[in-house]
Design a protein around this motif. Structure first.
Motif, short mmCIF file in Angstrom:
data_model
loop_
_atom_site.label_atom_id
_atom_site.label_comp_id
_atom_site.label_asym_id
_atom_site.label_seq_id
_atom_site.Cartn_x
_atom_site.Cartn_y
_atom_site.Cartn_z
N ALA A 17 0.83 -1.11 0.10
CA ALA A 17 -0.14 0.18 0.03
C ALA A 17 0.94 1.33 0.11
N LEU A 18 0.80 2.02 -1.01
CA LEU A 18 1.52 3.20 -1.35
C LEU A 18 0.89 4.34 -0.86
N ARG A 19 1.60 5.28 0.14
CA ARG A 19 0.92 6.79 0.23
C ARG A 19 2.39 7.65 0.32
N THR A 68 10.60 14.10 -11.58
CA THR A 68 9.44 14.21 -10.77
C THR A 68 9.22 14.89 -9.70
N THR A 69 8.05 15.23 -9.55
CA THR A 69 7.65 15.93 -8.16
C THR A 69 7.24 15.23 -6.90
N CYS A 70 7.16 13.82 -7.35
CA CYS A 70 6.76 12.99 -6.57
C CYS A 70 7.89 12.34 -5.66
N THR A 71 7.57 11.71 -4.53
CA THR A 71 8.42 11.01 -3.62
C THR A 71 9.21 9.93 -4.21
N PHE A 72 8.45 8.81 -5.03
CA PHE A 72 9.23 8.02 -5.84
C PHE A 72 9.63 8.32 -7.21
N THR A 73 11.08 8.28 -7.36
CA THR A 73 11.88 8.77 -8.44
C THR A 73 11.51 7.79 -9.81
N GLU A 74 10.84 6.81 -9.84
CA GLU A 74 10.63 6.12 -10.81
C GLU A 74 8.99 6.21 -11.05
N ASP A 75 8.44 7.27 -10.36
CA ASP A 75 6.94 7.67 -10.79
C ASP A 75 6.88 8.72 -11.65
N PHE A 76 6.81 8.72 -13.05
CA PHE A 76 6.76 9.91 -13.79
C PHE A 76 5.06 9.86 -14.22
N TRP A 276 4.58 5.25 -14.33
CA TRP A 276 5.87 4.47 -13.51
C TRP A 276 6.85 3.90 -14.63
N LYS A 277 7.92 3.66 -14.30
CA LYS A 277 9.03 3.42 -15.01
C LYS A 277 9.25 1.97 -14.98
N LYS A 298 13.03 0.16 -0.86
CA LYS A 298 12.60 -1.13 -0.05
C LYS A 298 11.10 -1.21 -0.58
N PRO A 299 10.74 -1.25 -1.66
CA PRO A 299 11.54 -1.57 -2.84
C PRO A 299 11.70 -0.49 -3.72
N LEU A 300 11.09 0.74 -3.59
CA LEU A 300 11.28 1.84 -4.54
C LEU A 300 12.28 2.87 -4.16
N LYS A 301 12.76 3.33 -5.29
CA LYS A 301 13.60 4.54 -5.02
C LYS A 301 13.08 5.84 -4.62
N SER A 302 13.58 6.56 -4.03
CA SER A 302 12.90 8.04 -3.45
C SER A 302 13.66 9.01 -3.14
N GLN A 303 12.96 10.35 -3.01
CA GLN A 303 13.92 11.43 -3.05
C GLN A 303 13.43 12.32 -2.16
N GLY A 304 14.24 13.29 -1.67
CA GLY A 304 13.87 14.11 -0.65
C GLY A 304 13.02 15.40 -1.21
N VAL A 305 12.58 16.28 -0.31
CA VAL A 305 11.67 17.44 -0.48
C VAL A 305 12.29 18.56 -1.68
N ALA A 306 13.40 18.67 -1.29
CA ALA A 306 14.26 19.74 -2.23
C ALA A 306 14.23 19.27 -3.93
N GLN A 307 14.33 18.01 -4.00
CA GLN A 307 14.35 17.28 -5.36
C GLN A 307 12.96 17.46 -5.93
N MET A 308 11.98 17.26 -5.24
CA MET A 308 10.69 17.16 -5.51
C MET A 308 10.28 18.64 -6.08
N ASN A 309 10.85 19.65 -5.08
CA ASN A 309 10.10 21.01 -5.47
C ASN A 309 11.04 21.53 -6.65
N ALA A 310 12.06 21.17 -7.02
CA ALA A 310 12.89 21.64 -7.95
C ALA A 310 12.18 21.09 -9.38
N CYS A 311 11.55 20.06 -9.46
CA CYS A 311 11.20 19.71 -10.68
C CYS A 311 9.94 20.33 -11.16
N ALA A 312 9.89 20.93 -12.57
CA ALA A 312 8.84 21.80 -12.96
C ALA A 312 8.48 21.84 -14.21
#
Length: 342
Positions: A17-19, A68-76, A276-277, A298-312
């Motif tokens: 279950a993802l949130r 991507t602006t989402c937590t998971f970097t494989e989710d476009f 999703w990639k 575990k199992p998805l790659k993730s990123q921090g808030v700064a990287q999320m906010n930088a995508c536009a």
């Protein structure tokens, strides 16, 4: 034999279950699903997700984005909803700011909370959940819904009058009729039964079927016409309506509008475009993680808030959407001249 059957049930895999949070990618009048190629589209949307978003989107979106602006970097994927406005008694409008959900990391720029669930809010369940295929897209709700009874029939499309950011009930089929101390949350739950064949349909809904009777509750079995169980996608968006509390109109009528001109909320709707990639979403659905436990590989790659906010993405429509406006963008196209960017 009965013992073996029971044992097999007890050790059945528990699906994920993802949130997660997605910051705002763009706020502009584009809708590549319902109005592909039209610049500008009819009303303003808040869009989150991958930066491949544009007026016309085809094929495997997961292979086209670079951030991507989402937590998971494989989710476009791209997720979008109508924007909310406040109407002053003098007839002018102001866009309502978006707040981050209390369950998410601090500093997220607006955006929304996205869910991929298959059982309910508190447990994963043990069904086999299939990831969406490349090119998949869908909508839920309709801006043409014009009465309360029809709005009640759209299970999972609700509003919550927030006392604070942790408020979740009661869920309302239309706008709250009084000022909400903590703002208003819009909730959009998509159906989770797929026909197993079509990645889209003419109305962007018939290839899916809903068997849930209430949001975040176990759904019924999928029918033979739509036999494939997918994750239930859901969005939560928090609107800072409290900043307008001292401007509540004297006639006590609801002053909030969704960007297509709806001040009842009956036509609330949302759009989803899978991106999703590779097999990343299927890997997640096959795991047993829940929420933040799915991050950091575990199992998805993730990123921090700064990287999320930088995508536009660059806005393709040059028009004013902030400050006090004489009308909401797109509401009177015959009297407006919209300048397009090169």
């Amino acid at each position: 034999m009965k013992w073996l059957t029971l044992a097999a049930a007890l050790i059945a895999p528990s699906e994920a279950a993802l949130r997660f949070g997605c910051s705002t990618l763009s706020i502009q009048r584009l809708d590549p699903l319902v109005e592909p190629g039209k610049v500008p589209s009819s009303h303003l949307h808040q869009i989150v997700g991958g930066n491949a978003f544009n007026a016309t989107m085809q094929g495997d979106i997961g292979e086209k984005g670079s951030c991507t602006t989402c937590t998971f970097t494989e989710d476009f994927s791209n997720y979008w909803t109508a924007v909310m406005f406040f109407k002053h008694q003098n007839g002018s409008y102001m866009r309502v700011p978006i707040m981050q959900n209390a369950a998410l990391p601090n500093g997220i720029n607006g955006g929304m909370t996205v869910y991929y669930t298959q059982q309910d809010f508190n447990s994963n369940g043990n069904q086999k959940i299939k990831a969406f295929p490349p090119g998949f897209r869908m909508t839920v709700g309709s801006p043409t819904t014009e009465n309360l009874n029809d709005a009640k029939g759209h299970v999972g499309l609700r509003f919550v009058c927030l006392t604070d950011k942790n408020t979740r009930f009661p869920e309302l089929p239309d706008f709250p009729t009084k000022p909400c101390k903590g703002g208003i949350m819009t909730v959009h739950h998509f159906p989770s039964c797929w026909d197993g064949k079509n990645t889209d349909s003419p109305n962007h809904q018939d290839h899916m079927y809903n068997t849930a009777k209430e949001a975040f509750q176990p759904a019924g079995a999928c029918p033979s016409s739509h036999p494939v169980r997918m994750a239930q996608v859901a969005y939560e968006t928090l609107w800072d309506t409290a900043k307008f509390a001292n401007m509540w109109p004297a006639d006590n009528k609801n002053p909030f509008f969704l960007s297509y001109g709806d001040n009842n909320g009956y036509g609330t709707h949302a759009d989803y475009m899978f991106g999703w990639k590779g097999d990343s979403l299927q890997r997640a659905m096959d795991s047993s993680c829940m929420f933040q436990a799915c991050e950091n590989g575990k199992p998805l790659k993730s990123q921090g808030v700064a990287q999320m906010n930088a995508c536009a993405v660059k806005s393709q429509v040059k028009e004013s959407i902030d400050g006090w406006l004489t009308e909401m963008p797109g509401m009177n196209m015959k009297k407006r001249q919209v300048e397009f960017s090169a």
